[in-house]
Scaffold this motif. Sequence first.
Motif, PDB file in Angstrom:
ATOM      1  N   UNK A 561       0.839  -1.210   0.000  1.00 10.21           N
ATOM      2  CA  UNK A 561       0.000   0.000   0.000  1.00 10.21           C
ATOM      3  C   UNK A 561       0.871   1.256   0.000  1.00 10.21           C
ATOM      4  N   UNK A 562       1.981   1.208   0.769  1.00 12.48           N
ATOM      5  CA  UNK A 562       2.883   2.363   0.834  1.00 12.48           C
ATOM      6  C   UNK A 562       3.542   2.602  -0.534  1.00 12.48           C
ATOM      7  N   UNK A 572       5.268   1.434 -11.733  1.00 17.35           N
ATOM      8  CA  UNK A 572       5.032   0.174 -11.021  1.00 17.35           C
ATOM      9  C   UNK A 572       6.181   0.025 -10.032  1.00 17.35           C
ATOM     10  N   UNK A 573       5.938   0.297  -8.752  1.00 14.34           N
ATOM     11  CA  UNK A 573       6.972   0.207  -7.728  1.00 14.34           C
ATOM     12  C   UNK A 573       6.881  -1.139  -7.023  1.00 14.34           C
ATOM     13  N   UNK A 574       8.010  -1.860  -6.937  1.00  9.75           N
ATOM     14  CA  UNK A 574       8.035  -3.167  -6.276  1.00  9.75           C
ATOM     15  C   UNK A 574       9.117  -3.162  -5.202  1.00  9.75           C
ATOM     16  N   UNK A 575       8.939  -4.063  -4.239  1.00  8.99           N
ATOM     17  CA  UNK A 575       9.901  -4.167  -3.144  1.00  8.99           C
ATOM     18  C   UNK A 575      11.065  -5.076  -3.536  1.00  8.99           C
ATOM     19  N   UNK A 576      12.097  -5.089  -2.678  1.00  8.44           N
ATOM     20  CA  UNK A 576      13.247  -5.973  -2.898  1.00  8.44           C
ATOM     21  C   UNK A 576      12.809  -7.426  -2.916  1.00  8.44           C
ATOM     22  N   UNK A 577      11.834  -7.786  -2.046  1.00  9.57           N
ATOM     23  CA  UNK A 577      11.379  -9.188  -2.000  1.00  9.57           C
ATOM     24  C   UNK A 577      10.802  -9.616  -3.349  1.00  9.57           C
ATOM     25  N   UNK A 578       9.983  -8.738  -3.937  1.00  9.24           N
ATOM     26  CA  UNK A 578       9.407  -9.074  -5.246  1.00  9.24           C
ATOM     27  C   UNK A 578      10.479  -9.042  -6.329  1.00  9.24           C
ATOM     28  N   UNK A 593      15.404   3.759  -0.889  1.00  7.66           N
ATOM     29  CA  UNK A 593      14.837   3.051   0.249  1.00  7.66           C
ATOM     30  C   UNK A 593      13.742   3.908   0.877  1.00  7.66           C
ATOM     31  N   UNK A 594      12.680   3.204   1.316  1.00  5.64           N
ATOM     32  CA  UNK A 594      11.587   3.911   1.991  1.00  5.64           C
ATOM     33  C   UNK A 594      11.398   3.317   3.369  1.00  5.64           C
ATOM     34  N   UNK A 595      10.869   4.126   4.265  1.00  8.68           N
ATOM     35  CA  UNK A 595      10.587   3.671   5.629  1.00  8.68           C
ATOM     36  C   UNK A 595       9.083   3.449   5.748  1.00  8.68           C
ATOM     37  N   UNK A 596       8.693   2.262   6.232  1.00 10.93           N
ATOM     38  CA  UNK A 596       7.276   1.925   6.404  1.00 10.93           C
ATOM     39  C   UNK A 596       6.998   1.725   7.885  1.00 10.93           C
ATOM     40  N   UNK A 597       5.929   2.314   8.369  1.00 13.84           N
ATOM     41  CA  UNK A 597       5.553   2.192   9.771  1.00 13.84           C
ATOM     42  C   UNK A 597       5.381   0.724  10.136  1.00 13.84           C
ATOM     43  N   UNK A 604      13.969  -1.501   0.153  1.00 11.78           N
ATOM     44  CA  UNK A 604      14.575  -1.133  -1.132  1.00 11.78           C
ATOM     45  C   UNK A 604      13.499  -1.193  -2.211  1.00 11.78           C
ATOM     46  N   UNK A 605      13.447  -0.146  -3.036  1.00 15.03           N
ATOM     47  CA  UNK A 605      12.331   0.014  -3.971  1.00 15.03           C
ATOM     48  C   UNK A 605      12.844   0.132  -5.397  1.00 15.03           C
ATOM     49  N   UNK A 606      12.124  -0.562  -6.327  1.00 13.84           N
ATOM     50  CA  UNK A 606      12.494  -0.548  -7.740  1.00 13.84           C
ATOM     51  C   UNK A 606      11.278  -0.149  -8.576  1.00 13.84           C
ATOM     52  N   UNK A 607      11.546   0.540  -9.684  1.00 16.84           N
ATOM     53  CA  UNK A 607      10.499   0.894 -10.644  1.00 16.84           C
ATOM     54  C   UNK A 607      10.644   0.001 -11.873  1.00 16.84           C
TER      55      UNK A 607
END
Length: 613
Positions: A561-562, A572-578, A593-597, A604-607
């Motif tokens: 969601x973040x 299309x933003x995906x996480x390192x896991x994906x 990198x983004x911080x999530x509550x 780590x974020x990729x487009x």
Amino acid sequence: MSRRDCISNRNIKIIATYVQSKTGDHTRLFDDLPYPFEGFPSPKEFFLDEDEWTTYENFEKIFRRAKELVNEPGFYFACGSSSAALRSWGRFHIFAKLFSSPGDGYKRLPFFNRNLNDTKEIEVVIPPFFDRRIQRFRTVLKVEFHRDIDPNSDYIGDPFLRGIISAIPTLWGLEPALVEQPLKPYDPEILLQKEPEFRSYELHPKREGDLLTIRHPEHGGRSIVGEKVFLLPDQVGNRTLFLGRYAKKPLNALNPGEGKEAILITETVTVNGRTLLQEGEIFHAPYFILDVTYDRTSLANRFVNILSVRKKPDNTGKELIDTLNQLRKSIKAKNEAYAALEKAHQELQEAKKQIDEYASGLEEKVRERTASLRQTQEELLEMNRNLESRVQEQVRQLEKYNQLRRYLSPKFTEKVLSGNNTTAQESQRKMMTVVFSDIRGFSTLTDDLEPEEIFHLLDRYLSEMINIIHRFDGTLNKIIGDGLLIFFGDPIPLEDHAERAVRMAVEMQKKVAELREEWKGYDHDLGVGIGINTGYMTVGNIGSEIHRDYTVIGNQVNIAARLESMAAAGQILISQRTYSKVEPLVESEFIGEIQVKGIHTPVRTFNITALKE
């Protein structure tokens, strides 16, 4: 392919009701007509039973007799248009209560058509929309006969159908719709020569080269009334259709589908106030095109309709119609079963009576016969119990299917049902991939557009997105305004859930790029942002016994969601896991990198920019 009994008696009921209103009697309509006399005491009882079907020959005889009895100009159209005011649609009138506007009625025309005849198909090629140029609502319909039906043989059914279509807005207190017919599939040589409505004028139509000539009814000499033209295709969504544009000469370098020959009527021919041919009509087209326009409802009525639409899903009417239709079939099957049991019971009673008559001196045989009859009766009762059990099982399967189809593609729904599985009743932890998407700038758009335009835009967008979700076997969990929540890996496990999610997202952005051309017509350039994450999350039903919702929760859901909230239009933003599961398949760029509550480690974020060849 049409069946022999191709006309529903609902059409006969509309005709008979109109004749009754004009003459006070309709019994002469059914004289000497064949009917299943073993099931009905009279032809009137049969032809006015709206659940029965008859042949086109019977329909035509009744319709032409009706015209002779009423003897009024424009009878066939007037008969069809009377159906709303006279409520001669039978039980179909209950469905009008489900529709919030005439537009809903026109969208359901294909369904109603299938319950009125088996000779033609109706398709809504341009759904109802408000045309600002004419300040009226407009929809375009395509009517195409089955291949085994000659359109020239159903000339009187054409104005009848247009009359019914024109009457739909009157259910909401509006004036009848204006139904224009730019294209007709009739062959003018056959129609003007053989149709009884034209035969008495002795027009003797003839194609002479590129021209159509007739014996003119006013002066008796031959006149040119038509010429050959070439229909030009129009692009409607992803389809090419003929809507009425034409050229008088073949175009250079014709594209596939262009150049369909037709006949343009060039002179209006009128006899004693009746128009036989109208200048501008186009004959010999591949199908009918009906251009329907009607007034908008009052502001108060529109407000009530909009509130009604927001309170229930858009497909409620269709689902209720399908349910009623299915229940009717079930009830009919059950009635037939009970009729068979009643007949068997009568046979048993007759047999017992005969045995009683021979009772004197044959007591032993009577006892044996009675025991045999009782056994037969028990077997019949057991058959009835088994029938009820099967009906109940079918109802349970229908409920199960309706539960699954809210989330899954048709393919997955059938797979779950065949495996005797459904969505889990208890929550469970699973490795899955979750996707969030949202239209950027939609809130601003809603402030500028009419509610009808907003609903049309959303309906088009959601329809395309749902098709893509189902193609990649995703589970559509929620539709929240213009936002979507989708996950992969439940209720059926998928080892490649991350890859499917990313491929689906890329296809969604491609489709959105196509839709943007339409959205620019609303004076806004819209785009969609998408966020994807893979990880362990909790999936299952949450809520109370009164209301439960099947969904996913957990920190990994929050990350997706973040990411979606950060994604710009088209991203299309995906996480390192994906990313770790799809890296060989995609072209991407590292965003940061983004911080999530609730998550200690930055994400780590990729487009995703494209899929590799």
